[in-house]
Design an enzyme around this catalytic site. Sequence first.
Site, PDB file in Angstrom:
ATOM      1  N   GLY A 159       0.847  -1.197   0.000  1.00 22.83           N
ATOM      2  CA  GLY A 159       0.000   0.000   0.000  1.00 22.83           C
ATOM      3  C   GLY A 159       0.876   1.237   0.000  1.00 22.83           C
ATOM      4  O   GLY A 159       1.986   1.225  -0.522  1.00 22.83           O
ATOM      5  N   ARG A 160       0.342   2.309   0.602  1.00 22.38           N
ATOM      6  CA  ARG A 160       1.087   3.581   0.625  1.00 22.38           C
ATOM      7  C   ARG A 160       2.501   3.402   1.181  1.00 22.38           C
ATOM      8  O   ARG A 160       3.480   3.856   0.591  1.00 22.38           O
ATOM      9  CB  ARG A 160       0.325   4.604   1.482  1.00 22.38           C
ATOM     10  N   ILE A 161       2.594   2.733   2.347  1.00 18.45           N
ATOM     11  CA  ILE A 161       3.902   2.628   2.996  1.00 18.45           C
ATOM     12  C   ILE A 161       4.759   1.555   2.313  1.00 18.45           C
ATOM     13  O   ILE A 161       5.958   1.749   2.106  1.00 18.45           O
ATOM     14  CB  ILE A 161       3.749   2.344   4.503  1.00 18.45           C
ATOM     15  N   SER A 180       0.335  -9.316  -1.590  1.00 19.28           N
ATOM     16  CA  SER A 180      -0.898  -8.646  -1.173  1.00 19.28           C
ATOM     17  C   SER A 180      -2.001  -9.445  -1.839  1.00 19.28           C
ATOM     18  O   SER A 180      -1.724 -10.303  -2.683  1.00 19.28           O
ATOM     19  CB  SER A 180      -0.914  -7.178  -1.625  1.00 19.28           C
ATOM     20  N   ARG A 181      -3.266  -9.195  -1.484  1.00 20.87           N
ATOM     21  CA  ARG A 181      -4.327 -10.028  -2.051  1.00 20.87           C
ATOM     22  C   ARG A 181      -4.498  -9.763  -3.540  1.00 20.87           C
ATOM     23  O   ARG A 181      -4.696 -10.675  -4.329  1.00 20.87           O
ATOM     24  CB  ARG A 181      -5.630  -9.798  -1.283  1.00 20.87           C
ATOM     25  N   ARG A 238       1.722  -4.389  12.700  1.00 23.85           N
ATOM     26  CA  ARG A 238       1.077  -4.502  14.005  1.00 23.85           C
ATOM     27  C   ARG A 238       1.537  -5.818  14.621  1.00 23.85           C
ATOM     28  O   ARG A 238       1.736  -6.810  13.907  1.00 23.85           O
ATOM     29  CB  ARG A 238      -0.460  -4.526  13.873  1.00 23.85           C
ATOM     30  N   ASP A 262       9.159  -3.448  15.530  1.00 22.93           N
ATOM     31  CA  ASP A 262       8.724  -2.147  16.051  1.00 22.93           C
ATOM     32  C   ASP A 262       7.413  -2.281  16.800  1.00 22.93           C
ATOM     33  O   ASP A 262       6.988  -1.352  17.479  1.00 22.93           O
ATOM     34  CB  ASP A 262       8.569  -1.155  14.882  1.00 22.93           C
ATOM     35  N   GLU A 267       1.379  -4.478  23.488  1.00 17.58           N
ATOM     36  CA  GLU A 267       2.140  -3.270  23.840  1.00 17.58           C
ATOM     37  C   GLU A 267       1.530  -2.565  25.044  1.00 17.58           C
ATOM     38  O   GLU A 267       0.310  -2.554  25.172  1.00 17.58           O
ATOM     39  CB  GLU A 267       2.170  -2.312  22.634  1.00 17.58           C
ATOM     40  N   HIS A 285       7.649   0.886  19.146  1.00 24.11           N
ATOM     41  CA  HIS A 285       6.618   1.431  18.245  1.00 24.11           C
ATOM     42  C   HIS A 285       6.917   2.889  17.872  1.00 24.11           C
ATOM     43  O   HIS A 285       6.117   3.785  18.151  1.00 24.11           O
ATOM     44  CB  HIS A 285       5.227   1.307  18.890  1.00 24.11           C
TER      45      HIS A 285
HETATM   46  P1  NDP Z   1      -2.600   0.702   2.928  1.00 24.43           P
HETATM   47  O1  NDP Z   1      -4.024   0.479   3.215  1.00 24.43           O
HETATM   48  O2  NDP Z   1      -2.190   1.761   1.966  1.00 24.43           O
HETATM   49  O3  NDP Z   1      -1.931  -0.674   2.403  1.00 24.43           O
HETATM   50  C1  NDP Z   1      -2.213  -1.913   2.982  1.00 24.43           C
HETATM   51  C2  NDP Z   1      -1.590  -3.015   2.113  1.00 24.43           C
HETATM   52  O4  NDP Z   1      -1.785  -4.278   2.765  1.00 24.43           O
HETATM   53  C3  NDP Z   1      -2.209  -3.149   0.731  1.00 24.43           C
HETATM   54  O5  NDP Z   1      -1.205  -3.482  -0.193  1.00 24.43           O
HETATM   55  C4  NDP Z   1      -3.183  -4.318   0.893  1.00 24.43           C
HETATM   56  O6  NDP Z   1      -3.362  -4.951  -0.367  1.00 24.43           O
HETATM   57  C5  NDP Z   1      -2.407  -5.191   1.876  1.00 24.43           C
HETATM   58  N1  NDP Z   1      -3.292  -6.071   2.648  1.00 24.43           N
HETATM   59  C6  NDP Z   1      -4.370  -5.728   3.389  1.00 24.43           C
HETATM   60  N2  NDP Z   1      -4.951  -6.802   3.943  1.00 24.43           N
HETATM   61  C7  NDP Z   1      -4.233  -7.869   3.515  1.00 24.43           C
HETATM   62  C8  NDP Z   1      -4.342  -9.270   3.724  1.00 24.43           C
HETATM   63  N3  NDP Z   1      -5.333  -9.781   4.473  1.00 24.43           N
HETATM   64  N4  NDP Z   1      -3.433 -10.066   3.135  1.00 24.43           N
HETATM   65  C9  NDP Z   1      -2.453  -9.561   2.367  1.00 24.43           C
HETATM   66  N5  NDP Z   1      -2.286  -8.241   2.149  1.00 24.43           N
HETATM   67  C10 NDP Z   1      -3.172  -7.410   2.701  1.00 24.43           C
HETATM   68  O7  NDP Z   1      -1.916   0.924   4.341  1.00 24.43           O
HETATM   69  P2  NDP Z   1      -0.595   1.757   4.708  1.00 24.43           P
HETATM   70  O8  NDP Z   1       0.507   1.332   3.808  1.00 24.43           O
HETATM   71  O9  NDP Z   1      -0.915   3.192   4.826  1.00 24.43           O
HETATM   72  O10 NDP Z   1      -0.333   1.208   6.217  1.00 24.43           O
HETATM   73  C11 NDP Z   1      -0.218  -0.165   6.469  1.00 24.43           C
HETATM   74  C12 NDP Z   1      -0.244  -0.444   7.964  1.00 24.43           C
HETATM   75  O11 NDP Z   1       1.014  -0.140   8.533  1.00 24.43           O
HETATM   76  C13 NDP Z   1      -1.232   0.371   8.799  1.00 24.43           C
HETATM   77  O12 NDP Z   1      -2.537  -0.159   8.738  1.00 24.43           O
HETATM   78  C14 NDP Z   1      -0.628   0.296  10.188  1.00 24.43           C
HETATM   79  O13 NDP Z   1      -1.200  -0.753  10.945  1.00 24.43           O
HETATM   80  C15 NDP Z   1       0.848   0.011   9.934  1.00 24.43           C
HETATM   81  N6  NDP Z   1       1.679   1.130  10.400  1.00 24.43           N
HETATM   82  C16 NDP Z   1       2.528   0.969  11.451  1.00 24.43           C
HETATM   83  C17 NDP Z   1       3.271   2.025  11.921  1.00 24.43           C
HETATM   84  C18 NDP Z   1       4.193   1.876  13.077  1.00 24.43           C
HETATM   85  O14 NDP Z   1       4.322   2.804  13.851  1.00 24.43           O
HETATM   86  N7  NDP Z   1       4.882   0.769  13.218  1.00 24.43           N
HETATM   87  C19 NDP Z   1       3.182   3.362  11.322  1.00 24.43           C
HETATM   88  C20 NDP Z   1       2.280   3.416  10.193  1.00 24.43           C
HETATM   89  C21 NDP Z   1       1.564   2.337   9.773  1.00 24.43           C
HETATM   90  P3  NDP Z   1      -4.675  -5.858  -0.707  1.00 24.43           P
HETATM   91  O15 NDP Z   1      -5.856  -5.101  -0.174  1.00 24.43           O
HETATM   92  O16 NDP Z   1      -4.619  -6.023  -2.182  1.00 24.43           O
HETATM   93  O17 NDP Z   1      -4.454  -7.158   0.005  1.00 24.43           O
END
Ligand code: NDP
Length: 327
Positions: A159-161, A180-181, A238, A262, A267, A285
């Site tokens: 996704g974004r990150i 990813s899915r 997470r 992280d 936590e 974290h």
């Molecule tokens: P996005 O929603 O932009 O991206 C999520 C990605 O995960 C997509 O590529 C999605 O693809 C994939 N995904 C979702 N569900 C599944 C699944 N069941 N199986 C496989 N792939 C999956 O999220 P961000 O990139 O913005 O952020 C991701 C996460 O990072 C946040 O939700 C947060 O929990 C965590 N995070 C942690 C931080 C920290 O402090 N450690 C800081 C910031 C974020 P698809 O739907 O095609 O499967």
Amino acid sequence: APDRPELLQTGPMMAMVEAQLKQHFTVHRLDAPDAEQVLAEAGPRIRAVATGVGSTGGGVRRVTAALMDKLPALEIVSNFGVGYDAVDAEEAGRRGVVVTNTPGVLDDEVADLTIALLLATIRRLPQADRHLRAGKWPSGGFPLSPTLRDRTVGIVGMGRIGKAIGRRLAGFGRPIAYHSRRPAEGVPYAHYPDLIALARDVDALIVIVPGGPETNNMINAEVLEALGPKGVLINVARGSVVDEPALIKALQDGTIASAGLDVFADEPNVPEALIGLDNVVLLPHVASATQVTRDAMGQLVVDNLLAWFAGEPPLTPVPETPVRATV
Ligand code: NDP
């Protein structure tokens, strides 16, 4: 002022957030000693919830159906953090309550930290620092470390990150693949619909998917086995995404080489078994935890609320919740 909307804050938030909330809302605190009384008295008037760990750390009070039951006038939940697994967004959606998060403003910061953690784990930087501080350098140099140079890197979540991590990794000249899915738009890396197959083909696995039931314990014993004895696991997603006892066992018995974490299952409690291991790098974290980025996240928490109560659509609603055109 009596016309200010009433808001429930679930726990401590950044000072700049709290100051703005107080300026625009009548704020009630769920972390007050008399919280149950506050809920009983003010609950029916509360129209907004502000939630999330902020810069304070510690456990997060979940926004559950049971809490929403006590807030019949609730319109919006503004969550600090892009991950909103502590908010039952589907339940909010069923009730017509909007949930907002803080996407985008933290992508580069989290991606930077992820690369730092990857290299710190592979090159054993905290261990080398401890070696020096313990006065061991004069009697022996630090042992040679594993390297990123001979690795393929897998990213779980594109996704974004995940994309921001991929852009940075490309500069390191190593092959990248991801799971990813659905295939992600506009990325040049190999897509693996099967996580086990990805784990088998890479030597470092970076996890950056959302938390919640769908990804719970997704990184299990089988994935770790597939990652193999040279493998490095980096979790910046997470704690719930990784089967923590299975990971501890895999690190203890050499099923994988090392891990950089992280995030943790419970936590701020980190298992003693992890703290006792030398082949892990542990962070509290902190992936988005810089002043600049946390300020941007905090402002977005406030701006979503202000937009909503100005009768505008929220800036960054999550996909699960509807956005009503008018309040
Ligand atoms: P996005 O929603 O932009 O991206 C999520 C990605 O995960 C997509 O590529 C999605 O693809 C994939 N995904 C979702 N569900 C599944 C699944 N069941 N199986 C496989 N792939 C999956 O999220 P961000 O990139 O913005 O952020 C991701 C996460 O990072 C946040 O939700 C947060 O929990 C965590 N995070 C942690 C931080 C920290 O402090 N450690 C800081 C910031 C974020 P698809 O739907 O095609 O499967």
